[in-house]
Scaffold this motif. Sequence first.
Motif, mmCIF file in Angstrom:
data_model
loop_
_atom_site.group_PDB
_atom_site.id
_atom_site.type_symbol
_atom_site.label_atom_id
_atom_site.label_comp_id
_atom_site.label_asym_id
_atom_site.label_seq_id
_atom_site.Cartn_x
_atom_site.Cartn_y
_atom_site.Cartn_z
ATOM 1 N N ASP A 17 9.572 -7.773 -54.541
ATOM 2 C CA ASP A 17 9.364 -8.052 -53.116
ATOM 3 C C ASP A 17 10.602 -8.646 -52.469
ATOM 4 O OD1 ASP A 17 6.645 -7.236 -53.035
ATOM 5 O OD2 ASP A 17 6.078 -9.123 -53.998
ATOM 6 N N THR A 18 11.391 -9.358 -53.265
ATOM 7 C CA THR A 18 12.569 -10.037 -52.732
ATOM 8 C C THR A 18 13.736 -9.851 -53.699
ATOM 9 O OG1 THR A 18 12.098 -12.138 -53.863
ATOM 10 C CG2 THR A 18 11.125 -11.826 -51.663
ATOM 11 N N HIS A 27 16.509 -12.325 -49.791
ATOM 12 C CA HIS A 27 16.145 -11.316 -48.791
ATOM 13 C C HIS A 27 14.772 -10.752 -49.111
ATOM 14 C CE1 HIS A 27 20.369 -10.861 -47.291
ATOM 15 N NE2 HIS A 27 20.635 -11.278 -48.521
ATOM 16 N N LEU A 28 13.994 -10.485 -48.079
ATOM 17 C CA LEU A 28 12.733 -9.767 -48.233
ATOM 18 C C LEU A 28 13.017 -8.272 -48.241
ATOM 19 C CD1 LEU A 28 10.329 -11.682 -45.817
ATOM 20 C CD2 LEU A 28 10.119 -11.517 -48.307
ATOM 21 N N VAL A 29 12.343 -7.566 -49.123
ATOM 22 C CA VAL A 29 12.482 -6.111 -49.159
ATOM 23 C C VAL A 29 11.622 -5.512 -48.056
ATOM 24 C CG1 VAL A 29 11.967 -4.046 -50.518
ATOM 25 C CG2 VAL A 29 13.027 -6.027 -51.606
ATOM 26 N N PRO A 401 23.305 -3.669 -54.293
ATOM 27 C CA PRO A 401 23.250 -4.278 -52.959
ATOM 28 C C PRO A 401 24.615 -4.860 -52.597
ATOM 29 C CG PRO A 401 22.276 -5.749 -54.579
ATOM 30 C CD PRO A 401 22.612 -4.468 -55.302
ATOM 31 N N PRO A 402 24.814 -5.256 -51.356
ATOM 32 C CA PRO A 402 26.119 -5.800 -50.955
ATOM 33 C C PRO A 402 26.517 -7.011 -51.803
ATOM 34 C CG PRO A 402 24.777 -5.319 -49.031
ATOM 35 C CD PRO A 402 23.886 -5.148 -50.221
ATOM 36 N N GLY A 467 17.600 -0.865 -49.945
ATOM 37 C CA GLY A 467 17.062 -0.548 -51.250
ATOM 38 C C GLY A 467 16.217 -1.694 -51.764
ATOM 39 N N ALA A 468 15.872 -1.632 -53.036
ATOM 40 C CA ALA A 468 15.095 -2.701 -53.669
ATOM 41 C C ALA A 468 15.322 -2.626 -55.165
ATOM 42 C CB ALA A 468 13.609 -2.556 -53.352
#
Length: 701
Positions: A17-18, A27-29, A401-402, A467-468
């Motif tokens: 979820d995060t 961050h929240l997905v 992710p970044p 993304g996640a």
Amino acid sequence: MSFKVDNPKFAPVGVADTYTDAYGKTHLVDMAVKKQLLTMMATNGCEKAPLPSVRVFRQGKAALIPLSGDGEFGWTLMYENGGQVQGSITGGSELLLPDALPLGYHELILMRGEQRWTCRVIVAPQRGYEPEPLTQGKRWWGVNVQLYTLRSQDNWGIGDFGDLRQLVEQVARRGGAFIGVNPLHALYPADPEAASPYSPSSRHWLNIIYINVNRIDDFQQSKEAQAWWRRDDTQRQLAALRAGRWVDYSGVMAQKLAALRLAYDYFKTRSVLDPRVSACRQFVVSCGQSLQRQATFDALQTWLKRQGENYGDWQQWPTCYHDVHGDTVKAFCQENEHEIAFYCWLQWVASEQLAECFAHSKQLGMPIGLYRDMAVGVAQGGAETWDERRLYCLDAAIGAPPDPLGPQGQNWSLPPMNPHVMQAQGYQPFIDVLRSNMAHCGALRIDHVMGLLRLWWIPKAEPATRGAYVHYPLDDLLAVLALESQRQRCLVVGEDLGTVPAEIVDKLRDSGVYSYKVLFFEQDEHHHFRAPLDYPRQSMATITTHDLPTLRGFWQNVDLSLGKELGLYPDERTLQQQIEQRDNAKQGLLDALHQYQLLPQRVGRNAALTAMGTQLSRGVQRYMADSRSALLGLQLEDWLDMATPVNIPGTTREYPNWRRKLSRTVTSIFSDRHLERLIRDLDLRRGLALPPETASGASER
């Protein structure tokens, strides 16, 4: 530097979820993204079974398997090496399997009336294989090389298994323990310009471009092949390919395939009782369907290219060829049996030559010999996804992710394996890829080893930022990795760079996986470099990698200049920040070299005024040789004082990635007396006994 991010517990298989980024921000997905990924991962149509499809246990631990359902069941445990044990149990309870289960892959069969369900029971050792001398404090060194970059007077414009054999001899003679090579995975004979070893068609098979044609007996014996070889135009073309600064993949592949077809024509004239024919036949039979699918893919892709069809990616082929089990593909196989057999033969030749290199390294006394590299995934449109459609989620790609090294995130265009399908298949896809890559080597590097825990999935058409993380069954995969490592007697090195959850470091270490320590990243926020004796013993240390600048390139900011030319930085401010970071890192490295008395006093203490030269290069390599790391990998580019990189991440056609050759031939590299002195120095330093580990030195992170 490695970005350590805390994560208090491992999530179950599924979409997180995060996530916490490299800067410590949570961050929240996006729920729409999560829903897309869950839909991709869904495995429909499977009836709920009273027991799981696979259970993994470490040897010595209680083997409990929960059962659902009601009523009485009978069960039989079939041992991998023969024998069985039976019993009965009531649904809704836990089945306790016998104590002291042997290591291996066993099968549990649950029965009620005519119904039967199976569960693969995997029993794994606590740790993977580790050569005994390393556990006793020995420190070994070797050479890491991108095989295609090797030059010689004999190759055909690309480094090949013949050059690898030469390099083995040169390094073994000087005390080296291994030769590390880039992924040797199968690429695309029909599309040779798709040359990235980290975007393979399949990780199960080899890149046939590395075949040393001159060493094949069928090429030597064939009158037609030798007549072709002696032609003036053949020799002119090969000389031009050999002399080029960059590998001309299309030119090399065209020449090699022409020669290999002539050699194969001679091979077909051999008696069925000929030992080479028998060996090839046995190879093809033992490799089974997987080899047939790879050969069919290569033959079909070549045929489509001749027909003028879209051929590069099977998803762009005519629809009738998408289904590997379809009638059209079956008809192609029947009509092109000879061509498919040719590509099977090529894989046999490549495997045979790689095996010879490894055997030669062991004969010469190299304790590890070859150290192979396994990419994190496969290309969207290659042979592996064509064959294993259900296993791969083709509507997603993995990446990152970044983070400070990729502010916009990264998309590697590699489809992820579905963890639910992996489990449903008893982890066989993971087992198979390990066995393929542990063949003919003494150590294996696993690219992006965090993929055993989680992978950043990006839905098709979305940017890398949307993304996640999808979590994988880490404990199970580490156990399987340990079992295969022990069975193949293959040491495992995990490339654990990037955003690394702290506790995976502990789990990797406890499973016997070696960490990967790159000098350029081993510095804190104040640019103080890790002391040599503070490197963890259970690790491989190296100055740089294929994705980073060479030592000279680092010192001269060559990668940053190229990044500016290629437009890789969003603005001038970002570039200036990178330059400032680099200047501080260079000063920190120079300070460390002086602190540990690895440079003559005449070498300056101001990095801005100090040029990269013999003394500074030697000082850096001595610094790494003094590290406590059990393994040290050195790059030929640094021995040759080369500045240009072999790959610039974030580029495709902007820079000739995977094509830059070394500046000298294998034999001439080792004729340099200054290099001989350096290697003797490094070899002596690696052989010295180290003081006992201190509290700081004992850290394995």
